[in-house]
Design an enzyme around this catalytic site. Sequence first.
Site, PDB file in Angstrom:
ATOM      1  N   CYS A 143      21.058 -20.895   7.894  1.00  0.00           N
ATOM      2  CA  CYS A 143      20.102 -20.072   7.150  1.00  0.00           C
ATOM      3  C   CYS A 143      19.353 -19.125   8.080  1.00  0.00           C
ATOM      4  O   CYS A 143      19.242 -19.361   9.281  1.00  0.00           O
ATOM      5  CB  CYS A 143      19.106 -20.960   6.425  1.00  0.00           C
ATOM      6  SG  CYS A 143      17.879 -21.674   7.547  1.00  0.00           S
ATOM      7  N   ASN A 144      18.809 -18.081   7.500  1.00  0.00           N
ATOM      8  CA  ASN A 144      17.923 -17.197   8.237  1.00  0.00           C
ATOM      9  C   ASN A 144      16.630 -17.935   8.580  1.00  0.00           C
ATOM     10  O   ASN A 144      16.207 -18.828   7.847  1.00  0.00           O
ATOM     11  CB  ASN A 144      17.607 -15.974   7.352  1.00  0.00           C
ATOM     12  CG  ASN A 144      16.800 -14.926   8.091  1.00  0.00           C
ATOM     13  OD1 ASN A 144      15.581 -14.965   8.076  1.00  0.00           O
ATOM     14  ND2 ASN A 144      17.469 -14.012   8.750  1.00  0.00           N
ATOM     15  N   SER A 145      16.015 -17.543   9.686  1.00  0.00           N
ATOM     16  CA  SER A 145      14.777 -18.218  10.106  1.00  0.00           C
ATOM     17  C   SER A 145      13.706 -18.161   9.021  1.00  0.00           C
ATOM     18  O   SER A 145      12.853 -19.044   8.929  1.00  0.00           O
ATOM     19  CB  SER A 145      14.239 -17.578  11.393  1.00  0.00           C
ATOM     20  OG  SER A 145      13.923 -16.222  11.171  1.00  0.00           O
ATOM     21  N   SER A 146      13.750 -17.126   8.185  1.00  0.00           N
ATOM     22  CA  SER A 146      12.726 -16.986   7.140  1.00  0.00           C
ATOM     23  C   SER A 146      12.782 -18.138   6.143  1.00  0.00           C
ATOM     24  O   SER A 146      11.781 -18.477   5.524  1.00  0.00           O
ATOM     25  CB  SER A 146      12.891 -15.656   6.411  1.00  0.00           C
ATOM     26  OG  SER A 146      14.135 -15.610   5.742  1.00  0.00           O
TER      27      SER A 146
END
Lengths: 500, 500
Positions: A191-194
């Site tokens: 996943c993206n860090s966000s």
Amino acid sequence: MDANQFREFGRAVIDMLASYAENIRDYDVLPSVEPGYLLRALPESAPEQPEDWKDIMKDFNQSIMPGVTHWQSPQFHAFYPSGSSFASIIGNMLSDGLAVVGFSWMASPACTELEVVTMNWLGKLLDLPEEFLNCSSGPGGGVIQGSASEATLVGLLVAKDKTVRRFMNNNPDLDENEIKAKLVAYTSDQCNSSVEKAGLLGSMKMKLLKADADGCLRGETLKRAIEEDKSQGLIPCYVVANLGTTGTCAFDPLHELGPICSEEDIWLHVDAAYAGAAFLCPEYRHLMKGIEHSQSFVTNAHKWLPVNFDCSAMWVKNGYDITRAFDVQRIYLDDVKTTIKIPDYRHWQMPLGRRFRALKLWTVMRIYGAEGLKTHIRQQIELAQYFAKLVRADERFVIGPEPTMALVCFRLKDGDTITRQLLENITQKKKVFMVAGTHRDRYVIRFVICSRLTKKEDVDYSWSQIKKETDLIYSDKIHNKAQIPALEQFTSRELCEKSK
Amino acid sequence: MDANQFREFGRAVIDMLASYAENIRDYDVLPSVEPGYLLRALPESAPEQPEDWKDIMKDFNQSIMPGVTHWQSPQFHAFYPSGSSFASIIGNMLSDGLAVVGFSWMASPACTELEVVTMNWLGKLLDLPEEFLNCSSGPGGGVIQGSASEATLVGLLVAKDKTVRRFMNNNPDLDENEIKAKLVAYTSDQCNSSVEKAGLLGSMKMKLLKADADGCLRGETLKRAIEEDKSQGLIPCYVVANLGTTGTCAFDPLHELGPICSEEDIWLHVDAAYAGAAFLCPEYRHLMKGIEHSQSFVTNAHKWLPVNFDCSAMWVKNGYDITRAFDVQRIYLDDVKTTIKIPDYRHWQMPLGRRFRALKLWTVMRIYGAEGLKTHIRQQIELAQYFAKLVRADERFVIGPEPTMALVCFRLKDGDTITRQLLENITQKKKVFMVAGTHRDRYVIRFVICSRLTKKEDVDYSWSQIKKETDLIYSDKIHNKAQIPALEQFTSRELCEKSK
């Protein structure tokens, strides 16, 4: 500055921006400045007296431009694209000129209603299930958020609110805080860090489940995690599926994850921040098979579509889920009764204020037309495929995983360290900008077609630079008999993301 | 659309925006449209083929403009201002033209560093304590957030993180979730809805303490609430002080609240979204006496300063507090080591992505100069005082509370119902836009000087409309011998806010 000076200044800037796009190949994609360069170059305090616009333009060219990383350069192949277009710049100019704040219908009817209209347009172009559209018979609809980060957090907070309500309805004796402490969210370790940050900000445990060798979160993995957590008394609440991971543009199989979420009554949020734009083209829609199981979907029009940041297009199946969670009631503006069909968008988002962002989405969709947008996506994918062909023809390189969308990941066969050295050398020259990723525990260089201005010749140029640096590395190696140091080990996730 | 068409379209829009500002008095401030007007007027789907920019401009004028509430009209006196200026529009054009995403220093050094520079400039102009500035010797600094809502939530989340760490350090056996469940935040019942929403979104009990008769949260009230909560085992964590409430522009006495927060180790966040801009002028700085006790401060440059939304200027005393709470670590971009002095701003905010917003702050401060900005604030206050003089000269009206900043609250002596009727009648005519508030449980009409274009003659015009409608109401009353219905009771808070 009066209206006539604005005409003068404005025209000069329009000309400058047009020339910037025309001559962007004259700039190195990466700037040659050291940290602190601008702090040293600019005065320590604001000017006391008004200054002439020509001085500002002079400083812009002399001080700001040398410190710009040119995201719109055809040699920008890092992260994912930052959407932009002439049409979008104009849309924002109109928005800034009106300078309305659209927190309620009355605060500017056109601001609210154009958002409804354009989000229906875009939702239809992407072939989203009708339930997501405001023009359906149900309570679904679209809303422009500031970022995919925000959309993921909105989804998480709404899922939390909904789950807590459900548990308290079924067990009125339960303590709200105890329920909240037991909630769990899931996503892939790609996943993206966000997404991880959304868990942090929203105070919910976000479990990063191990993706398979292709970077996809499989249904079985999710099922096992849910069962294990349930057996320990935890409450599965929220799943973020990634359609197009940041690292390698992998697609989680929604048709596997979706039914599990439906069965377990878990909010499924689809993060298609980059790759969602591809669903404009029917040939890629198979990648969202299972979408009907999701409760919310986001794609960043400001990423792969030529819309300037910020324009995160989010749709939900049930607008009441959001407004119930976010509505801090005041009776202040009771003059116009609105409904879920004419939304008071302040209840669909975290902040109160909001700009007229639908204008740029509108100008872009009209200036490009559906055909123009599809062509944009297809051309970028073709250019990436062309790049992949160039890489494949050079025996020193290997490509992996199989390219998807406008991303090609490649590495030198001789190992991770030399590949990393190559990327460092290329970056130092500042002519081509790419960043790293990992695939199956190997260090790879990510090459993304980002700029809308990129042509075949630009890809040729980028490739020629990559080849030149590769030749140099190998000739050094031969001359110096340098040894390749031992492979440094990175975990997949550590290097997988950045750009949303 | 190629660069030459953009030049054509862009110039046309520049001209249009210049003319809009010149001729804004030709528009009724409020639109005459019904909910759904634009949904009916526009096509149900995006166009298939690209369209000509002239058709877009035609539709903009024919369909969008009639549904616009003109926030920049000199007859817009509702809520608080939506900042805008020619200088700011230009700054945003530059930002959109470059279209960089400034999540790290490397992603565009100029984007990060101009934000540091301009936030130092603005902080100095506001005379904030040096500890808040990046150019001080400590770890303080400024950051541009998207909205005051976001800044309040950021403050709350950081306060939560810090308090939980402190408690767990002191008592390693404590359960993190148990601590979180005990945290309490405080603000005044005159707070903006966004403050209440921050509690909701951040999962922290936000107690709205009763303000005094002047709308101010007093130290004693806060002290009592804290003691009561502590005696029940709760953990006071976060206080939001309001400098300039949305309802009546009341100022909480920081010199009373501050020492209590310091003593109790509570994060004090100062919400000066609107009125903070007044601290440009030394004569208003006494209103922030006690600021040294706060940990964070926000003022919306996009409100009373002529900077377009979004530009919430937030300063913190200790940048590490934020980065510790928000940093989701990745080793992806390890090529440039930055420090708290050259911040990686993605760790200072909730989303990952961010625009080059410092450009508009920079163009505005340079085009206006410090003098120009002070003049802007003082002129708006003078115009409000002039309006107050007009109201005072009419015996049918009474003013209250004493006007502060550019806000005047007034009502008819004959009661709440007739005052409300007056506001409704004025709103129906669409020539002047004001909204209601309450003061000491009386219904009042809020008149705010909002537009940067407002002149004395515009105030005369607005007042003439108010008088005309008042005359009409009283002549009707005499003719119809209408009775004023019994006073309808509103609580203060119910009507106090909207506009942040």
